[in-house]
Design an enzyme around this catalytic site. Structure first.
Site, PDB file in Angstrom:
ATOM      1  CG  ASP A 165      -1.977  -1.070   1.189  1.00  0.00           C
ATOM      2  OD1 ASP A 165      -1.737  -2.124   0.565  1.00  0.00           O
ATOM      3  OD2 ASP A 165      -3.036  -0.872   1.800  1.00  0.00           O
ATOM      4  CE  LYS A 228      -5.419   1.987   2.652  1.00  0.00           C
ATOM      5  NZ  LYS A 228      -4.248   1.335   3.277  1.00  0.00           N
ATOM      6  CE  LYS A 264      -6.850  -1.384   2.647  1.00  0.00           C
ATOM      7  NZ  LYS A 264      -5.489  -1.873   2.943  1.00  0.00           N
TER       8      LYS A 264
END
Length: 328
Positions: A165, A228, A264
């Site tokens: 991430d 995300k 996400k």
């Protein structure tokens, strides 16, 4: 545009500013759609329990605290591999396959990746199949030179992370340097190797919905496998309004390239009811495939506990105290 292939995941496309330069967003319409989803979507009884189990499988069970130790990371990993207590599994009459349900991944800082991977490998078949995700690239702010950020990715992958991430350069995004954002994310994608890359936009710091759409599309062009919403450390994290803009960008990218990018949301999703609303959003906007962990994850630390409580209530008709819900 020419497709540029990587070893795995989203191949990415050449940078093309014309795809987003003149983007316009109808704020009133986006807010109205978000309100409709947030208020009018609910499921009951056995369907609610089924959706809660689906949400559980999409959780990136996370600990990103300054006081993380091998002990609490180990406990988190065991819980991720066995997220529902054996008593609840029995009461729900889950079959053998359902009883092996796990969370989507475990998400930790880079220096805890090795502990997480070793712990999961000791948790049987369920643990060995669970990916370790690691935040990287100067999380949460990204205000460090590019070289060390790339080294952090490589180090996490070397230690066993199969998902990374990363955070984008918000300075570039806020100053309109979208080519700079693209170039950095592109290099991060290469540094990830075979690991899937989730690109954190930190939407609460991007200033406008137009910037959020542009950042989403630029990151997907650069090869992001997921986009995300946030690090969970900003003042404003995952909201349905922001999500709609990002999801529409995913839909546009899919129409252009034929490649499915995951989504996400992270930060502030704490209840099973919230999780079901997010699943409703994904199903209605992108389709059934985007309600599964291959294309949808929820970044959360407290959500799993509430889902387990709700499943207990469905099975017994009463709520347990949180102390009755074991960590593993």
């Amino acid at each position: 545009m020419d497709v540029n292939l990587h070893k795995s995941g989203n191949p990415g496309w050449d940078y093309n500013e014309s795809l987003f330069k003149s983007i316009r967003i109808n704020l009133s319409a986006v807010k109205a759609r978000a309100a409709e989803i947030g208020i009018n979507r609910s499921v009951k009884k056995q369907w609610q329990a089924a959706w809660q189990l689906r949400a559980l499988a999409c959780i990136d069970l996370t600990t990103l605290a300054g006081d993380d130790t091998p002990v609490n990371v180990t406990r988190l990993c065991v819980k991720a591999a066995h997220p529902i207590s054996k008593d609840i599994v029995k009461m729900l009459n889950m079959n053998e396959k359902e009883a092996k349900l796990t969370t989507g991944a475990v998400c930790v800082y880079p220096n805890q990746v090795q502990v997480a991977r070793e712990t999961l490998d000791k948790c049987g078949e369920e643990g060995r199949s669970l990916p370790v995700a690691s935040v990287a690239t100067g999380f949460p702010c990204g205000q460090t030179p590019l070289g060390p950020r790339l080294d952090e990715i490589r180090s996490a992958v070397k230690d066993g992370a199969s998902e990374i991430d990363i955070v984008i350069n918000r300075t570039y995004a806020l100053s309109g340097n979208w080519r700079g954002v693209y170039d950095e994310v592109r290099q991060m994608k290469v540094a990830c190797g075979n690991a899937h890359m989730k690109t954190i936009l930190a939407t609460g710091e991007l200033g406008s919905l137009r910037n959020i759409y542009k950042a989403s599309l630029v990151c997907m062009m650069a090869g992001a496998d997921f986009i995300k919403t946030s690090t969970g450390k900003e003042g404003v994290n995952a909201t349905l309004v922001v999500a709609l803009v990002m999801i529409r960008a995913i839909r546009d990218y899919y129409a252009l390239t034929g490649y499915k990018v995951g989504f996400k949301p992270a930060g502030g999703i704490r209840t099973a009811k919230d999780a079901c609303v997010w699943l409703s959003l994904m199903r209605e906007e992108l389709g059934e495939e985007w309600t599964r962990p291959t294309l949808f994850r929820i970044g959360a630390s407290a959500l799993l506990g509430d889902i387990e409580r709700q499943l207990y209530h469905y099975a017994t008709g009463c709520y347990p105290a949180m102390g009755q819900m074991p960590m593993g």
